[in-house]
Motif scaffolding. Structure first.
Motif, short mmCIF file in Angstrom:
data_model
loop_
_atom_site.label_atom_id
_atom_site.label_comp_id
_atom_site.label_asym_id
_atom_site.label_seq_id
_atom_site.Cartn_x
_atom_site.Cartn_y
_atom_site.Cartn_z
N VAL A 111 0.66 -9.77 -16.46
CA VAL A 111 -0.08 -8.97 -17.44
C VAL A 111 0.10 -7.50 -17.09
O VAL A 111 -0.20 -7.09 -15.96
CB VAL A 111 -1.58 -9.33 -17.44
N ALA A 112 0.59 -6.72 -18.02
CA ALA A 112 0.67 -5.27 -17.81
C ALA A 112 -0.66 -4.64 -18.22
O ALA A 112 -1.15 -4.88 -19.33
CB ALA A 112 1.81 -4.68 -18.63
N VAL B 43 -4.90 -2.71 -22.16
CA VAL B 43 -5.69 -1.62 -22.71
C VAL B 43 -5.31 -1.32 -24.16
O VAL B 43 -6.16 -1.12 -25.02
CB VAL B 43 -5.55 -0.36 -21.85
N ALA B 44 -4.00 -1.32 -24.45
CA ALA B 44 -3.54 -0.95 -25.79
C ALA B 44 -3.70 -2.08 -26.80
O ALA B 44 -3.99 -1.83 -27.97
CB ALA B 44 -2.06 -0.53 -25.73
N ARG B 45 -3.52 -3.33 -26.37
CA ARG B 45 -3.60 -4.48 -27.26
C ARG B 45 -4.43 -5.58 -26.61
O ARG B 45 -3.90 -6.66 -26.27
CB ARG B 45 -2.19 -5.00 -27.58
N PRO B 46 -5.71 -5.33 -26.41
CA PRO B 46 -6.52 -6.29 -25.65
C PRO B 46 -6.61 -7.67 -26.27
O PRO B 46 -6.51 -8.68 -25.57
CB PRO B 46 -7.89 -5.60 -25.57
N GLU C 103 -4.58 -9.34 -28.35
CA GLU C 103 -3.32 -10.08 -28.24
C GLU C 103 -3.05 -10.48 -26.80
O GLU C 103 -2.64 -11.62 -26.51
CB GLU C 103 -2.18 -9.20 -28.78
N THR C 104 -3.27 -9.54 -25.87
CA THR C 104 -2.98 -9.81 -24.47
C THR C 104 -3.92 -10.86 -23.91
O THR C 104 -3.49 -11.76 -23.16
CB THR C 104 -3.09 -8.51 -23.64
N LEU C 105 -5.18 -10.80 -24.26
CA LEU C 105 -6.14 -11.80 -23.79
C LEU C 105 -5.84 -13.17 -24.37
O LEU C 105 -6.00 -14.19 -23.68
CB LEU C 105 -7.57 -11.37 -24.13
N ASP C 106 -5.42 -13.22 -25.63
CA ASP C 106 -5.04 -14.51 -26.23
C ASP C 106 -3.94 -15.17 -25.41
O ASP C 106 -3.97 -16.38 -25.14
CB ASP C 106 -4.56 -14.31 -27.67
N GLN C 107 -2.95 -14.38 -25.00
CA GLN C 107 -1.85 -14.92 -24.20
C GLN C 107 -2.36 -15.43 -22.85
O GLN C 107 -1.92 -16.48 -22.37
CB GLN C 107 -0.79 -13.84 -23.99
N VAL C 108 -3.28 -14.70 -22.26
CA VAL C 108 -3.84 -15.12 -20.97
C VAL C 108 -4.61 -16.42 -21.13
O VAL C 108 -4.45 -17.37 -20.33
CB VAL C 108 -4.75 -14.02 -20.39
N PHE C 109 -5.46 -16.51 -22.15
CA PHE C 109 -6.25 -17.72 -22.34
C PHE C 109 -5.36 -18.93 -22.62
O PHE C 109 -5.61 -20.03 -22.10
CB PHE C 109 -7.24 -17.52 -23.49
N ARG C 110 -4.33 -18.75 -23.42
CA ARG C 110 -3.41 -19.87 -23.68
C ARG C 110 -2.72 -20.31 -22.39
O ARG C 110 -2.53 -21.51 -22.17
CB ARG C 110 -2.39 -19.45 -24.73
N PHE C 111 -2.33 -19.36 -21.57
CA PHE C 111 -1.69 -19.70 -20.31
C PHE C 111 -2.63 -20.52 -19.43
O PHE C 111 -2.20 -21.45 -18.73
CB PHE C 111 -1.28 -18.42 -19.58
N PRO D 113 -11.70 -14.85 -30.03
CA PRO D 113 -11.65 -13.49 -30.60
C PRO D 113 -12.92 -12.67 -30.39
O PRO D 113 -12.89 -11.45 -30.52
CB PRO D 113 -11.40 -13.75 -32.09
N ASP D 114 -14.03 -13.32 -30.06
CA ASP D 114 -15.28 -12.59 -29.87
C ASP D 114 -15.35 -11.91 -28.50
O ASP D 114 -16.23 -11.07 -28.27
CB ASP D 114 -16.48 -13.54 -30.01
N ILE D 115 -14.46 -12.26 -27.60
CA ILE D 115 -14.49 -11.68 -26.26
C ILE D 115 -13.84 -10.30 -26.28
O ILE D 115 -12.77 -10.11 -26.84
CB ILE D 115 -13.78 -12.60 -25.24
#
Length: 255
Positions: free
Chosen positions: A159-160, A165-168, A170-178, A185-187
């Protein structure tokens, strides 16, 4: 006995506190208290696995169980960490947060002054000569390569911080799927403001802050901000000249 099935292993000063707190908002993710158990490093390895498991006793029913210890990616210190993790936890998942390596280094240097690793007037060049622990966490592939002797690349998600910070969302979705949990989406990304006010504290206040390890993470972070703002003096943001910048980038870039 419940043990983690994922670890957030660093990097130091790259947003692990923010990501750990954000992950802990998810209904299917359990994060340890305190955040940094540092079990597999020299700090607590001698405590034994039963001590470690005590921190996850309440994790029954959670799909993703983790802890966040940036000390796991500070090689060459503690070279046995990857082997210890593999032998204790098996084939788990790893999250690794990185940021611009030079920016991370300067933030680490500022942190070192704040916590009095060196006298306040110590220049960056001298600090780098005194300890490899400022530069080595910015050598991301070097850190990762130690683990790849014991893990597969598919066990890792990088995770960069800049993306977080710029795309929280989208980036969090990728982390959760991993991690094998559903996107949520509420987080919202939790921002750690503890490093915004980089200040050197009087010795008495420094000792008081050391008691923060007895407090839960959220309360500790808020208390640290209050104590710092009331009691400290500013640590100036590091400035390096162009020649030294080029020298540091030459060291970091091959990695």
């Amino acid at each position: 006995m419940i043990l983690p099935n994922f670890l957030l292993v660093g990097a130091e000063k790259a947003g692990t506190t923010s990501l750990s707190a954000t992950l802990g908002q998810h209904a299917d993710v359990f994060m340890s208290e305190p955040k940094e158990l540092r079990f597999f490093s020299y700090h607590n390895w001698d405590q034994g696995v039963d001590w470690y498991a005590e921190h996850f006793a309440a994790a029954s029913g959670f799909r993703a169980v983790g802890e966040a210890s940036p000390t796991y990616t500070k090689a060459p210190r503690d070279p046995e960490i990857p082997r210890r993790i593999r032998e204790t936890l098996g084939d788990i998942r790893y999250l690794y947060v990185v940021r611009d390596p030079l920016t991370r280094l300067l933030s680490n240097y500022q942190h070192a002054l704040l916590h009095k690793w060196f006298p306040p007037s110590t220049p960056l060049e001298e600090a780098l000569e005194r300890t490899e622990l400022l530069l080595s966490p910015s050598l991301y592939y070097f850190q990762l390569s130690r683990f790849l002797e014991f893990t597969g690349a598919d066990q890792w998600h990088i995770v960069a911080l800049e993306d977080l910070v710029a795309r929280p969302a989208e980036t969090l979705d990728q982390v959760f799927r991993f991690l094998g949990v559903s996107p949520s989406p509420d987080i919202r990304l939790t921002h750690d403001n503890a490093t915004i006010d980089q200040q050197i504290l009087p010795d008495a206040v420094t000792r008081l802050r050391g008691m923060g390890s007895l407090l839960p993470d959220g309360i500790r972070n808020r208390a640290r901000l209050v104590v710092t703002r009331l009691s400290g003096r500013q640590v100036p943001r590091p400035v390096i000249d162009e020649a030294h910048r080029r020298e540091l980038l030459a060291t970091i870039s091959p990695d």
